[in-house]
Design a protein around this motif. Structure first.
Motif, short mmCIF file in Angstrom:
data_model
loop_
_atom_site.label_atom_id
_atom_site.label_comp_id
_atom_site.label_asym_id
_atom_site.label_seq_id
_atom_site.Cartn_x
_atom_site.Cartn_y
_atom_site.Cartn_z
N ASN A 1 0.86 -1.19 0.00
CA ASN A 1 0.00 0.00 0.00
C ASN A 1 0.90 1.24 0.00
N ALA A 2 1.37 1.63 -1.17
CA ALA A 2 2.31 2.74 -1.27
C ALA A 2 1.73 4.06 -0.80
N PRO A 3 0.50 4.45 -1.21
CA PRO A 3 -0.05 5.73 -0.71
C PRO A 3 -0.23 5.75 0.80
N GLY A 4 -0.69 4.64 1.39
CA GLY A 4 -0.86 4.58 2.84
C GLY A 4 0.48 4.66 3.55
N PHE A 5 1.50 4.05 2.99
CA PHE A 5 2.84 4.10 3.58
C PHE A 5 3.37 5.54 3.61
N VAL A 6 3.19 6.25 2.51
CA VAL A 6 3.66 7.64 2.43
C VAL A 6 2.94 8.52 3.45
N LEU A 7 1.65 8.24 3.67
CA LEU A 7 0.84 9.03 4.61
C LEU A 7 0.96 8.51 6.04
N ASN A 8 1.69 7.39 6.23
CA ASN A 8 1.83 6.76 7.54
C ASN A 8 0.47 6.45 8.16
N ARG A 9 -0.39 5.85 7.35
CA ARG A 9 -1.69 5.47 7.87
C ARG A 9 -2.11 4.12 7.29
N ARG A 10 -3.07 3.52 7.92
CA ARG A 10 -3.52 2.16 7.59
C ARG A 10 -4.15 2.11 6.19
N GLU A 11 -5.00 3.08 5.89
CA GLU A 11 -5.85 3.00 4.71
C GLU A 11 -5.12 3.48 3.45
N PHE A 12 -5.76 3.23 2.33
CA PHE A 12 -5.30 3.74 1.03
C PHE A 12 -5.51 5.26 1.01
N GLY A 13 -5.03 5.90 -0.04
CA GLY A 13 -5.13 7.36 -0.14
C GLY A 13 -6.53 7.90 -0.05
N ASP A 14 -7.55 7.13 -0.47
CA ASP A 14 -8.94 7.61 -0.42
C ASP A 14 -9.64 7.20 0.88
N GLY A 15 -8.87 6.70 1.86
CA GLY A 15 -9.45 6.36 3.16
C GLY A 15 -10.06 4.98 3.24
N VAL A 16 -9.87 4.14 2.22
CA VAL A 16 -10.45 2.79 2.19
C VAL A 16 -9.41 1.77 2.64
N ASP A 17 -9.85 0.78 3.42
CA ASP A 17 -8.99 -0.33 3.86
C ASP A 17 -8.85 -1.33 2.72
N LEU A 18 -7.65 -1.44 2.15
CA LEU A 18 -7.44 -2.35 1.01
C LEU A 18 -7.73 -3.80 1.37
N ASN A 19 -7.53 -4.16 2.64
CA ASN A 19 -7.72 -5.55 3.05
C ASN A 19 -9.18 -5.88 3.34
N ARG A 20 -10.07 -5.03 2.87
CA ARG A 20 -11.51 -5.30 2.98
C ARG A 20 -12.20 -5.25 1.62
N ILE A 21 -11.43 -4.97 0.55
CA ILE A 21 -12.07 -4.82 -0.77
C ILE A 21 -11.45 -5.71 -1.84
N MET A 22 -10.59 -6.65 -1.43
CA MET A 22 -9.98 -7.54 -2.41
C MET A 22 -11.04 -8.48 -3.00
N PRO A 23 -10.98 -8.83 -4.29
CA PRO A 23 -9.90 -8.56 -5.25
C PRO A 23 -10.04 -7.24 -6.01
N GLY A 24 -10.86 -6.32 -5.50
CA GLY A 24 -11.01 -5.03 -6.15
C GLY A 24 -11.89 -5.10 -7.39
N LYS A 25 -11.95 -3.97 -8.11
CA LYS A 25 -12.74 -3.90 -9.35
C LYS A 25 -11.96 -3.12 -10.39
N ALA A 26 -11.89 -3.67 -11.59
CA ALA A 26 -11.12 -3.01 -12.66
C ALA A 26 -11.72 -1.67 -13.03
#
Length: 555
Positions: A300-325
């Motif tokens: 999670n590169a954006p979350g790492f840069v922001l030093n926070r759990r979620e993705f840049g838009d505030g969503v937890d990536l580990n709750r939305i896998m496998p995502g949507k194209a």
């Protein structure tokens, strides 16, 4: 009792004859209830005869299994030699000699050896636990005289009697005792068979191993056998039209084998997994490896840069896998991570830590009903294993949907590098890679001993791992279920127990104080269990987490 539970969990289904741990437990219990009916020495002789009989039966079963294993090994070696012979002159043109998939056969043999070694160790441990349980029931634990005891014989009484002399001599000379070492050599022989024919090396691209390559697609076959490459794998774009990339190390062994993925920082502030990958990548010797390692250092590169759990838009990536194209920002990012990385793997180790404001043990979440996943979890040697099937939306769940055995490894606390826990996690990952034959089994494999380092436990510096109850060596506790407990009142929360503590029903585990320091609420354990994780933030509102309670598997 805890060992009895673990014994039944670790028993391998392929082996029908084990030490009857339940009968030994019942016998000790009966001796305890009849403590004064017979002299201790008489009861010890009876129990020694029972233990000896169990040892002989286990040795007999091991001898049969060991014989079958060695026949299989010999047959595989002969078949390999036959397949390597050149074609005879006059052979029919165009007629290919049959070839066998030795990789699958030798991997199966390697697993059999591992299970047989576990069989020997588990039975010897069962006898040792039974002997100590008897001594404890007889009131002699820690006070009987063994061969090395130099205590004064004038102390007299049954406390200075050697209770199991014959049994100890037999165990010392038992084939089970020698097998653990001998089978290591068998494992090396099998591993050597897999390394007889290295893959054909393509012409290497003139790029240094330490120079990352930017790419939109990760093509593992483009990494030549016996080499490693670093990549910036582009997944999506930011608002400047620049790629959002994740750092990846691909280490391809010189020999064929499975592809194992290790991911870290899927939650951007969960950092302990990053140095775990650094250690494993540093140990990897591509010239002797079988298969491929795909290491995603920060998923999670954006979350790492922001030093926070979620993705840049505030969503937890580990709750939305496998995502949507065709979904939103985080959904597209998750979709490309799954398609470009996860889909190429044969196994996955997903490294996490606790969330902000919480503390975790070193524990694994795994679906223990799947044999391959069960093996990955046990080999990881965590303090605790929590069985669950993998929540919908998790990376582990997405892997399971693709038929990829996967475990989630929780490595203590967020936003920290904790050396003691990192060392333990590295050891577990290394075990998995050796079992899968990614890493070769070394000729000399001394037991890993942690360096003397300063680590943090519950926010306090601890000089040495042995000084911390959270990092002390312990047998893995397998929990059939677990759950979080929540407050029903607000105030200052004090959690009274630490991670890995065993608690009993009714034991006080936390309390709430008002702002003036008065205790207003006490929480007790609803049932026996082990502390998997706990809240570290004392400012609590109604409905905040108290602790994560694991319920050990009952047999």
């Amino acid at each position: 009792n805890m060992f009895v539970k673990q014994f039944h969990i670790l028993k391998h289904e392929a082996f029908s004859s084990y030490v009857d741990i339940d009968k030994l437990k019942a016998t000790v219990k009966s001796y305890k209830s009849e403590k004064k009916s017979k002299p201790v020495v008489t009861r010890a002789k009876e129990f020694e005869a029972l233990l000896t009989a169990e040892l002989k039966e286990a040795e007999s079963f091991f001898a049969r299994e060991d014989h079958k294993l060695r026949k299989s090994l010999l047959a595989t070696q002969r078949a390999r030699k036959a397949s390597n012979k050149p074609k005879q002159e006059g052979a029919e043109v165009g007629k290919e000699q049959p070839k066998q998939d030795f990789s699958a056969a030798t991997t199966a043999l390697l697993q059999t050896v591992h299970h047989l070694r576990l069989y020997c160790d588990l039975n010897l441990r069962a006898l040792d636990h039974a002997e100590r349980a008897f001594l404890q029931a007889a009131g002699l634990k820690g006070r009987f005289q063994d061969d090395d005891d130099e205590s004064d014989e004038e102390d007299g009484g049954e406390d200075t009697v050697e209770l199991f002399p014959s049994l100890r001599e037999q165990i010392g000379a038992s084939p089970l005792q020698r097998a653990s070492t001998n089978l290591v050599h068998v494992e090396r022989d099998i591993a050597a068979m897999l390394r007889q024919k290295p893959l054909k090396v393509k012409k290497a691209v003139a790029v240094g191993d330490d120079v990352p390559t930017h790419c939109k697609k990760l093509v593992l076959s483009d990494v030549p056998p016996g080499t490693r490459r670093r990549f910036w794998l582009e997944l999506t774009d930011d608002s400047l039209g620049q790629p959002i990339s994740v750092p990846v190390i691909v280490i391809r062994g010189a020999y064929d084998g499975p592809t194992v993925g290790i991911t870290a920082a899927l939650h951007g502030n969960e950092l302990n997994g990053v140095p775990v990958i650094h250690h494993i990548a540093g140990e990897a010797q591509e010239s002797s490896m079988c298969g491929t390692l795909v290491c995603v250092l920060v998923a999670n590169a954006p979350g790492f840069v922001l030093n926070r759990r979620e993705f840049g838009d505030g969503v937890d990536l580990n709750r939305i896998m496998p995502g949507k194209a065709n979904g939103n920002r985080s959904a597209q990012y998750a979709s490309k991570l799954v398609k470009r990385v996860l889909s190429q793997l044969d196994f996955l180790l997903d490294l996490h830590t606790a969330s902000a404001g919480r503390r975790n043990a070193l524990y694994v979440r795994a679906d223990m009903n799947i044999p391959e996943v069960h093996t990955l979890a046990m080999l990881s040697e965590p303090q605790i294993i929590v069985h669950n099937t993998g929540p919908d939306g998790s990376l582990r769940g997405a892997a399971a949907a693709l038929g990829i055995p996967a475990v989630t490894v929780e490595i203590a606390d967020p936003s920290l590098f904790q050396a003691g826990y990192i060392h333990m996690a590295v050891s577990g990952v290394r075990n998995v890679l050796r079992f899968l034959n990614i890493f070769p089994i070394p000729k000399d494999d001394p037991e890993d001993t942690p360096e003397e380092v300063t680590v943090q436990v519950d926010g306090e510096d601890v000089l040495d791992r042995a000084e911390s109850p959270c990092l002390a060596k312990m047998e893995t506790v397998v929990c059939g279920k677990s759950y979080w407990m929540f407050t029903d009142a607000g105030g200052l929360l004090e959690v009274l127990v630490h991670v890995t503590d065993m608690v009993v029903k009714g034991q006080p585990i936390a309390q709430i104080k008002n702002i003036f320091g008065d205790v207003t609420k006490v929480y007790t354990a609803p049932e026996d269990g082990i502390i998997v994780g706990r809240n570290a933030n004392p400012a609590a509102q109604s409905g905040d987490r108290i602790l994560h309670l694991g319920i050990p598997t009952r047999t």
